[in-house]
Design an enzyme around this catalytic site. Sequence first.
Site, PDB file in Angstrom:
ATOM      1  N   HIS A  22       0.845  -1.200   0.000  1.00 39.17           N
ATOM      2  CA  HIS A  22       0.000   0.000   0.000  1.00 39.17           C
ATOM      3  C   HIS A  22       0.880   1.251   0.000  1.00 39.17           C
ATOM      4  O   HIS A  22       1.766   1.381   0.834  1.00 39.17           O
ATOM      5  CB  HIS A  22      -0.920   0.005   1.226  1.00 39.17           C
ATOM      6  CG  HIS A  22      -2.101  -0.906   1.071  1.00 39.17           C
ATOM      7  ND1 HIS A  22      -3.300  -0.719   1.705  1.00 39.17           N
ATOM      8  CD2 HIS A  22      -2.265  -2.018   0.306  1.00 39.17           C
ATOM      9  CE1 HIS A  22      -4.143  -1.680   1.354  1.00 39.17           C
ATOM     10  NE2 HIS A  22      -3.535  -2.489   0.518  1.00 39.17           N
TER      11      HIS A  22
ATOM     12  N   TYR B 242      -9.334   5.363   7.375  1.00 39.11           N
ATOM     13  CA  TYR B 242      -9.460   5.696   8.800  1.00 39.11           C
ATOM     14  C   TYR B 242     -10.537   6.776   8.912  1.00 39.11           C
ATOM     15  O   TYR B 242     -10.434   7.819   8.263  1.00 39.11           O
ATOM     16  CB  TYR B 242      -8.134   6.230   9.350  1.00 39.11           C
ATOM     17  CG  TYR B 242      -7.074   5.159   9.523  1.00 39.11           C
ATOM     18  CD1 TYR B 242      -6.252   4.783   8.458  1.00 39.11           C
ATOM     19  CD2 TYR B 242      -6.892   4.523  10.751  1.00 39.11           C
ATOM     20  CE1 TYR B 242      -5.280   3.800   8.614  1.00 39.11           C
ATOM     21  CE2 TYR B 242      -5.919   3.530  10.913  1.00 39.11           C
ATOM     22  CZ  TYR B 242      -5.121   3.186   9.840  1.00 39.11           C
ATOM     23  OH  TYR B 242      -4.163   2.204  10.005  1.00 39.11           O
TER      24      TYR B 242
ATOM     25  N   PRO C  54      -4.367   0.241  18.720  1.00 39.84           N
ATOM     26  CA  PRO C  54      -4.046  -0.235  17.363  1.00 39.84           C
ATOM     27  C   PRO C  54      -4.170   0.804  16.252  1.00 39.84           C
ATOM     28  O   PRO C  54      -3.814   0.524  15.110  1.00 39.84           O
ATOM     29  CB  PRO C  54      -5.058  -1.377  17.135  1.00 39.84           C
ATOM     30  CG  PRO C  54      -6.150  -1.150  18.110  1.00 39.84           C
ATOM     31  CD  PRO C  54      -5.565  -0.408  19.269  1.00 39.84           C
TER      32      PRO C  54
ATOM     33  N   LYS D  82       0.991  -0.133  15.055  1.00 40.32           N
ATOM     34  CA  LYS D  82       2.395  -0.199  15.483  1.00 40.32           C
ATOM     35  C   LYS D  82       2.765  -1.433  16.332  1.00 40.32           C
ATOM     36  O   LYS D  82       3.941  -1.752  16.467  1.00 40.32           O
ATOM     37  CB  LYS D  82       2.746   1.055  16.310  1.00 40.32           C
ATOM     38  CG  LYS D  82       2.805   2.319  15.492  1.00 40.32           C
ATOM     39  CD  LYS D  82       4.125   2.438  14.757  1.00 40.32           C
ATOM     40  CE  LYS D  82       4.095   3.437  13.641  1.00 40.32           C
ATOM     41  NZ  LYS D  82       3.794   2.895  12.315  1.00 40.32           N
TER      42      LYS D  82
ATOM     43  N   TYR E 240       3.630   6.775  10.191  1.00 36.46           N
ATOM     44  CA  TYR E 240       2.832   5.605   9.817  1.00 36.46           C
ATOM     45  C   TYR E 240       3.707   4.535   9.150  1.00 36.46           C
ATOM     46  O   TYR E 240       3.579   3.350   9.463  1.00 36.46           O
ATOM     47  CB  TYR E 240       1.690   6.026   8.879  1.00 36.46           C
ATOM     48  CG  TYR E 240       0.666   4.937   8.680  1.00 36.46           C
ATOM     49  CD1 TYR E 240      -0.350   4.731   9.602  1.00 36.46           C
ATOM     50  CD2 TYR E 240       0.716   4.091   7.571  1.00 36.46           C
ATOM     51  CE1 TYR E 240      -1.288   3.728   9.437  1.00 36.46           C
ATOM     52  CE2 TYR E 240      -0.221   3.084   7.393  1.00 36.46           C
ATOM     53  CZ  TYR E 240      -1.221   2.906   8.333  1.00 36.46           C
ATOM     54  OH  TYR E 240      -2.138   1.898   8.159  1.00 36.46           O
TER      55      TYR E 240
HETATM   56  P1  RFL Z   1       1.241 -12.034  21.647  1.00 41.51           P
HETATM   57  O1  RFL Z   1       0.819 -12.091  20.199  1.00 41.51           O
HETATM   58  O2  RFL Z   1       0.228 -11.679  22.642  1.00 41.51           O
HETATM   59  O3  RFL Z   1       1.865 -13.459  21.990  1.00 41.51           O
HETATM   60  C1  RFL Z   1       2.202 -13.834  23.314  1.00 41.51           C
HETATM   61  C2  RFL Z   1       2.143 -15.338  23.413  1.00 41.51           C
HETATM   62  O4  RFL Z   1       2.507 -15.726  24.751  1.00 41.51           O
HETATM   63  C3  RFL Z   1       1.603 -16.731  25.194  1.00 41.51           C
HETATM   64  N1  RFL Z   1       1.576 -16.736  26.668  1.00 41.51           N
HETATM   65  C4  RFL Z   1       2.232 -17.640  27.439  1.00 41.51           C
HETATM   66  N2  RFL Z   1       3.018 -18.675  27.108  1.00 41.51           N
HETATM   67  C5  RFL Z   1       3.529 -19.401  28.128  1.00 41.51           C
HETATM   68  N3  RFL Z   1       3.283 -19.136  29.441  1.00 41.51           N
HETATM   69  C6  RFL Z   1       2.493 -18.109  29.810  1.00 41.51           C
HETATM   70  N4  RFL Z   1       2.264 -17.871  31.099  1.00 41.51           N
HETATM   71  C7  RFL Z   1       1.941 -17.310  28.796  1.00 41.51           C
HETATM   72  N5  RFL Z   1       1.135 -16.219  28.788  1.00 41.51           N
HETATM   73  C8  RFL Z   1       0.933 -15.887  27.512  1.00 41.51           C
HETATM   74  C9  RFL Z   1       0.284 -16.354  24.560  1.00 41.51           C
HETATM   75  O5  RFL Z   1      -0.607 -17.458  24.488  1.00 41.51           O
HETATM   76  C10 RFL Z   1       0.745 -15.876  23.190  1.00 41.51           C
HETATM   77  O6  RFL Z   1       0.786 -16.921  22.231  1.00 41.51           O
HETATM   78  O7  RFL Z   1       2.474 -11.028  21.829  1.00 41.51           O
HETATM   79  P2  RFL Z   1       3.704 -10.708  20.854  1.00 41.51           P
HETATM   80  O8  RFL Z   1       4.297 -11.975  20.286  1.00 41.51           O
HETATM   81  O9  RFL Z   1       4.578  -9.767  21.583  1.00 41.51           O
HETATM   82  O10 RFL Z   1       3.035  -9.975  19.587  1.00 41.51           O
HETATM   83  C11 RFL Z   1       2.458  -8.705  19.702  1.00 41.51           C
HETATM   84  C12 RFL Z   1       1.298  -8.542  18.692  1.00 41.51           C
HETATM   85  O11 RFL Z   1       0.438  -9.648  18.817  1.00 41.51           O
HETATM   86  C13 RFL Z   1       0.516  -7.235  18.919  1.00 41.51           C
HETATM   87  O12 RFL Z   1       1.391  -6.178  19.218  1.00 41.51           O
HETATM   88  C14 RFL Z   1      -0.302  -6.816  17.674  1.00 41.51           C
HETATM   89  O13 RFL Z   1      -1.283  -7.762  17.388  1.00 41.51           O
HETATM   90  C15 RFL Z   1      -0.968  -5.447  17.894  1.00 41.51           C
HETATM   91  N6  RFL Z   1      -1.868  -5.050  16.780  1.00 41.51           N
HETATM   92  C16 RFL Z   1      -1.344  -4.499  15.621  1.00 41.51           C
HETATM   93  N7  RFL Z   1      -0.009  -4.351  15.454  1.00 41.51           N
HETATM   94  C17 RFL Z   1       0.502  -3.865  14.267  1.00 41.51           C
HETATM   95  O14 RFL Z   1       1.734  -3.722  14.163  1.00 41.51           O
HETATM   96  N8  RFL Z   1      -0.302  -3.523  13.200  1.00 41.51           N
HETATM   97  C18 RFL Z   1      -1.651  -3.650  13.266  1.00 41.51           C
HETATM   98  O15 RFL Z   1      -2.315  -3.400  12.269  1.00 41.51           O
HETATM   99  C19 RFL Z   1      -2.234  -4.116  14.529  1.00 41.51           C
HETATM  100  N9  RFL Z   1      -3.551  -4.270  14.649  1.00 41.51           N
HETATM  101  C20 RFL Z   1      -3.252  -5.210  16.915  1.00 41.51           C
HETATM  102  C21 RFL Z   1      -4.081  -4.787  15.818  1.00 41.51           C
HETATM  103  C22 RFL Z   1      -3.838  -5.762  18.046  1.00 41.51           C
HETATM  104  C23 RFL Z   1      -5.204  -5.880  18.140  1.00 41.51           C
HETATM  105  N10 RFL Z   1      -5.727  -6.445  19.323  1.00 41.51           N
HETATM  106  C24 RFL Z   1      -6.624  -7.523  19.341  1.00 41.51           C
HETATM  107  C25 RFL Z   1      -5.153  -6.065  20.586  1.00 41.51           C
HETATM  108  C26 RFL Z   1      -5.451  -4.914  15.887  1.00 41.51           C
HETATM  109  C27 RFL Z   1      -6.020  -5.428  17.062  1.00 41.51           C
HETATM  110  C28 RFL Z   1      -7.520  -5.479  17.117  1.00 41.51           C
HETATM  111  C1  PHB Z   2      -6.009  -4.473  10.740  1.00 35.33           C
HETATM  112  O1  PHB Z   2      -6.122  -4.712   9.531  1.00 35.33           O
HETATM  113  O2  PHB Z   2      -6.302  -5.313  11.605  1.00 35.33           O
HETATM  114  C2  PHB Z   2      -5.532  -3.132  11.167  1.00 35.33           C
HETATM  115  C3  PHB Z   2      -5.044  -2.253  10.209  1.00 35.33           C
HETATM  116  C4  PHB Z   2      -4.612  -0.991  10.594  1.00 35.33           C
HETATM  117  C5  PHB Z   2      -4.682  -0.628  11.922  1.00 35.33           C
HETATM  118  C6  PHB Z   2      -5.152  -1.522  12.881  1.00 35.33           C
HETATM  119  C7  PHB Z   2      -5.591  -2.779  12.501  1.00 35.33           C
HETATM  120  O3  PHB Z   2      -4.287   0.619  12.283  1.00 35.33           O
END
Ligand code: RFL
Ligand code: PHB
Length: 396
Positions: free
Chosen positions: A72, A201, A293, A297, A385
Amino acid sequence: MRTQVAIIGAGPSGLLLGQLLHKAGIDAVIVERQSGEYVLGRIRAGVLEQVTMDLLDEAGVGQRMHQEGLIHHGFDMLFKGERHRINLDHLTGGKKVMVYGQTEVTRDLMEARQAAGLTTVYEANNVSIHDFGTEKPRVRFEKDGQSHEIECDFIAGCDGFHGVCRASVPQSAIKEFEKVYPFGWLGVLSDTPPVHEELIYVNSPRGFALCSQRSQTRSRYYLQVPLTDKVEQWSDQAFWDELKLRLDPQARDQLVSGPSIEKSIAPLRSFVTEPMRFGRLFLAGDAAHIVPPTGAKGLNLAATDVKYLSTALIEYFQEKSPAGIDHYSERCLRRIWRAERFSWWFTSLMHHFPENGDIGQKLQEAELDYIIHSDAGSRSVAENYVGLPLNFGESA
Ligand code: RFL
Ligand code: PHB
């Protein structure tokens, strides 16, 4: 069991760290509390910065991303019923982002780990970490009713916000900074073509909305909802109806609705832990920090933590130099606070805050109007971004 680095958590942080260490000939075991299927079922991030794409390439898992990911060069901001494009390409001198879901990144990393025959213990119960203040840290867990212990040189806490690693650090050694927002994001995934080829957005007096995507046939949409809402309250029909009310007339006409294949509500939070190293324990990714989110980032920050941590550990094992591990926390935190600032600012600009009244909405619209008509304003959004360079702010 003995290993050089015990990694807690098999999310993107843990798996990427495992892969980068393996490439450098360093032995690591990953201990994960959930099953692999469960980890893949969590629908989260969608946007990768160049730094993250480069790291996935470095880890040798970028092939499918390059084939299936969508590049993109811009995104739209919608306010006062009209859409305006932020041209990332022009504003940043050719930089871009990649739309490729976290689920796919995780799947690629899992498959590479399996193909290399590396150990991941899934469904580990009662994981606990010990003696990380000494030279001989240990990890204990239970699996199928048996107790196990891993002796290691270092522990990497990649276990997310609710993990055990941060919680095991004595209160006196850690400082936490937190802001919880008074709303959440209701997300829907559906096998329908995205409403627009780029992300939209939306700032609307009814609340924020985001039109995102996973592929040309799979859409991801979000709505700002009160924290008190329950996902069961939102039928698919109610979701599509509300989304349409927040869009501009053209997008409203073009929106294709369909059954949701996933629907969930995520709370929004800004959170940072300082420091990120405690003796021989390092925190990385969501275990150490959370961003709302809006700025996309979270996953990208997790990837840069892992970049700094893998480099530091490789330096330690190969060159016997502690310089990298000594600077780990400081290097990460500088980048983290910048991303925290952008994510907080973009969240504040795009969401509806009823407590700020009509003047709050008007001031947001005036700021958005300034941003899209000012080169400096647009450039600042675009530069943040796409992600600041890894060496941003460092003297040459
Ligand atoms: P995770 O993915 O939470 O993984 C942690 C893992 O640890 C396990 N765990 C354990 N294992 C052993 N013993 C324990 N006691 C444990 N406790 C927990 C868990 O089961 C899990 O498998 O963390 P990690 O690896 O640091 O990754 C981080 C990302 O997942 C997170 O930052 C992103 O998803 C955030 N996020 C976004 N980030 C972006 O860069 N771009 C995006 O577009 C974006 N969109 C989002 C998002 C997060 C969202 N939510 C649901 C919070 C959109 C959403 C809606
Ligand atoms: C997503 O596609 O899940 C998404 C994209 C952009 C954002 C947050 C989430 O800023």
